[in-house]
Design a protein around this motif. Structure first.
Motif, PDB file in Angstrom:
ATOM      1  N   GLY A  90      -1.158   3.256 -10.135  1.00 14.14           N
ATOM      2  CA  GLY A  90       0.003   4.083 -10.423  1.00 14.14           C
ATOM      3  C   GLY A  90       0.190   4.366 -11.895  1.00 14.14           C
ATOM      4  O   GLY A  90       1.057   5.158 -12.280  1.00 14.14           O
ATOM      5  N   GLY A 115       5.764  -0.256  -0.569  1.00 11.75           N
ATOM      6  CA  GLY A 115       5.081   1.018  -0.396  1.00 11.75           C
ATOM      7  C   GLY A 115       5.651   2.114  -1.285  1.00 11.75           C
ATOM      8  O   GLY A 115       6.574   1.884  -2.064  1.00 11.75           O
ATOM      9  N   GLY A 116       5.084   3.297  -1.139  1.00 10.46           N
ATOM     10  CA  GLY A 116       5.598   4.468  -1.839  1.00 10.46           C
ATOM     11  C   GLY A 116       5.627   4.310  -3.349  1.00 10.46           C
ATOM     12  O   GLY A 116       4.732   3.727  -3.960  1.00 10.46           O
ATOM     13  N   THR A 117       6.689   4.826  -3.954  1.00  7.99           N
ATOM     14  CA  THR A 117       6.781   4.794  -5.419  1.00  7.99           C
ATOM     15  C   THR A 117       6.870   3.374  -5.957  1.00  7.99           C
ATOM     16  O   THR A 117       6.392   3.097  -7.060  1.00  7.99           O
ATOM     17  CB  THR A 117       8.004   5.603  -5.901  1.00  7.99           C
ATOM     18  OG1 THR A 117       9.187   5.103  -5.269  1.00  7.99           O
ATOM     19  CG2 THR A 117       7.846   7.078  -5.587  1.00  7.99           C
ATOM     20  N   PHE A 170       3.342   2.049  -6.293  1.00 11.24           N
ATOM     21  CA  PHE A 170       2.610   2.620  -7.425  1.00 11.24           C
ATOM     22  C   PHE A 170       3.208   2.232  -8.776  1.00 11.24           C
ATOM     23  O   PHE A 170       2.535   2.342  -9.798  1.00 11.24           O
ATOM     24  CB  PHE A 170       2.487   4.134  -7.259  1.00 11.24           C
ATOM     25  CG  PHE A 170       1.501   4.508  -6.186  1.00 11.24           C
ATOM     26  CD1 PHE A 170       0.148   4.286  -6.365  1.00 11.24           C
ATOM     27  CD2 PHE A 170       1.928   5.041  -4.984  1.00 11.24           C
ATOM     28  CE1 PHE A 170      -0.773   4.592  -5.376  1.00 11.24           C
ATOM     29  CE2 PHE A 170       1.025   5.361  -3.981  1.00 11.24           C
ATOM     30  CZ  PHE A 170      -0.339   5.132  -4.181  1.00 11.24           C
ATOM     31  N   GLY A 175       0.850  -1.180   0.000  1.00  8.63           N
ATOM     32  CA  GLY A 175       0.000   0.000   0.000  1.00  8.63           C
ATOM     33  C   GLY A 175       0.887   1.232   0.000  1.00  8.63           C
ATOM     34  O   GLY A 175       2.117   1.117  -0.010  1.00  8.63           O
ATOM     35  N   SER A 176       0.292   2.400   0.038  1.00  3.98           N
ATOM     36  CA  SER A 176       1.083   3.630  -0.060  1.00  3.98           C
ATOM     37  C   SER A 176       2.128   3.728   1.044  1.00  3.98           C
ATOM     38  O   SER A 176       3.229   4.231   0.823  1.00  3.98           O
ATOM     39  CB  SER A 176       0.174   4.855  -0.041  1.00  3.98           C
ATOM     40  OG  SER A 176      -0.580   4.894   1.154  1.00  3.98           O
TER      41      SER A 176
END
Length: 198
Positions: free
Chosen positions: A162, A151-153, A156, A121-122
Motif C-alpha cells: 500500500g 481488509g480494504g484501505t 493497504f 488481504g484486500s
C-alpha cells in the motif's frame, strides 16, 4: 469441593510460511491484544517452526497414529490448547496450502475445541475464512461466529504494497470491536467445551 477451572489456553496460529509473508505484523499485534485480557492465556504458534511435510500418512490420526516425527510434534503442540485463532491470508479464494496441510496433519487434537479466524488481504480474507470454517466443522471443531478481517484501505495502510506500511495501531480502532467479539466467543466456547469434556 468445587475447584475453579484454569484459564483456557488459546493458540494464535500463523498460517503462512513463505519468506516474504506479511503474517508476522498482524500476528504480533493480535498477540498483544490477547495478552491485554485476563480471561485466557495466549501463545503464538508459527507453522515455520514445525517443518511439516506434505501429508503422507496412511490415514488421519483419527484412525491411525501418525508416523512422521514432525507431524507428531505438531500434534503434541496443538493438543496443549483449548482453542485456536488462525491468522491467515487468502490465496486464490482459500487458506494457504501450508495451513491446510497443518490442519490435515491432526484430527484428534482439534476436535471439540473452538476456532476463530483473523484474516487479512484486500477482502479481509473473507472467502478463506469461510473455507476454514468448513474445514473446522469436518475436524469436529467449533467455528465461532465472529472473526477479525483486516481488509480494504486498512489492509493497504499497514501492508508494504500500500506504500504506507503503517503500524497496526493505525487500524486498531477499526478492528477493536471484532477483536473483542472474537475473543469473547473463543473464551466462552473454550470454557464450555472444557467443562463438557471434564
Amino acid at each position: 469441593m468445587e475447584t475453579a477451572m484454569s484459564l483456557p489456553k488459546i493458540a494464535i496460529i500463523i498460517g503462512q510460511t513463505r519468506e516474504s509473508r506479511f503474517a508476522d505484523k498482524p500476528a504480533q499485534w493480535i498477540l498483544e491484544q490477547a495478552q491485554a485480557r485476563d480471561d485466557f492465556e495466549a501463545e503464538l504458534v508459527d507453522l515455520r517452526d514445525f517443518d511439516l511435510p506434505l501429508f503422507n500418512e496412511v490415514a488421519s490420526n483419527a484412525w491411525v497414529p501418525s508416523s512422521d516425527a514432525h507431524a507428531v510434534a505438531w500434534q503434541k503442540k496443538i493438543a496443549e490448547f483449548d482453542g485456536y485463532l488462525f491468522v491467515t491470508a487468502e490465496y486464490n479464494r482459500s487458506i494457504t496450502g501450508a495451513l491446510k496441510n497443518a490442519l490435515d496433519q491432526a484430527y484428534v487434537e482439534w476436535a471439540r475445541k473452538p476456532a476463530a479466524v483473523f484474516g487479512y488481504g484486500s477482502l479481509g480474507a473473507a472467502r478463506a475464512a469461510e473455507h476454514l470454517r468448513n474445514i473446522a466443522v469436518e475436524l469436529q471443531m467449533v467455528p465461532v461466529r465472529n472473526g477479525i478481517h483486516l481488509g480494504g484501505t486498512e489492509f493497504f495502510k499497514v501492508h508494504p504494497l500500500g506504500g504506507q506500511n503503517a503500524d497496526m495501531s493505525e487500524v486498531a480502532p477499526v478492528l477493536a470491536g471484532s477483536v473483542t467479539a472474537t475473543f469473547d466467543d473463543l473464551v466462552w466456547w473454550a470454557n464450555a467445551t472444557k467443562a463438557a469434556k471434564a
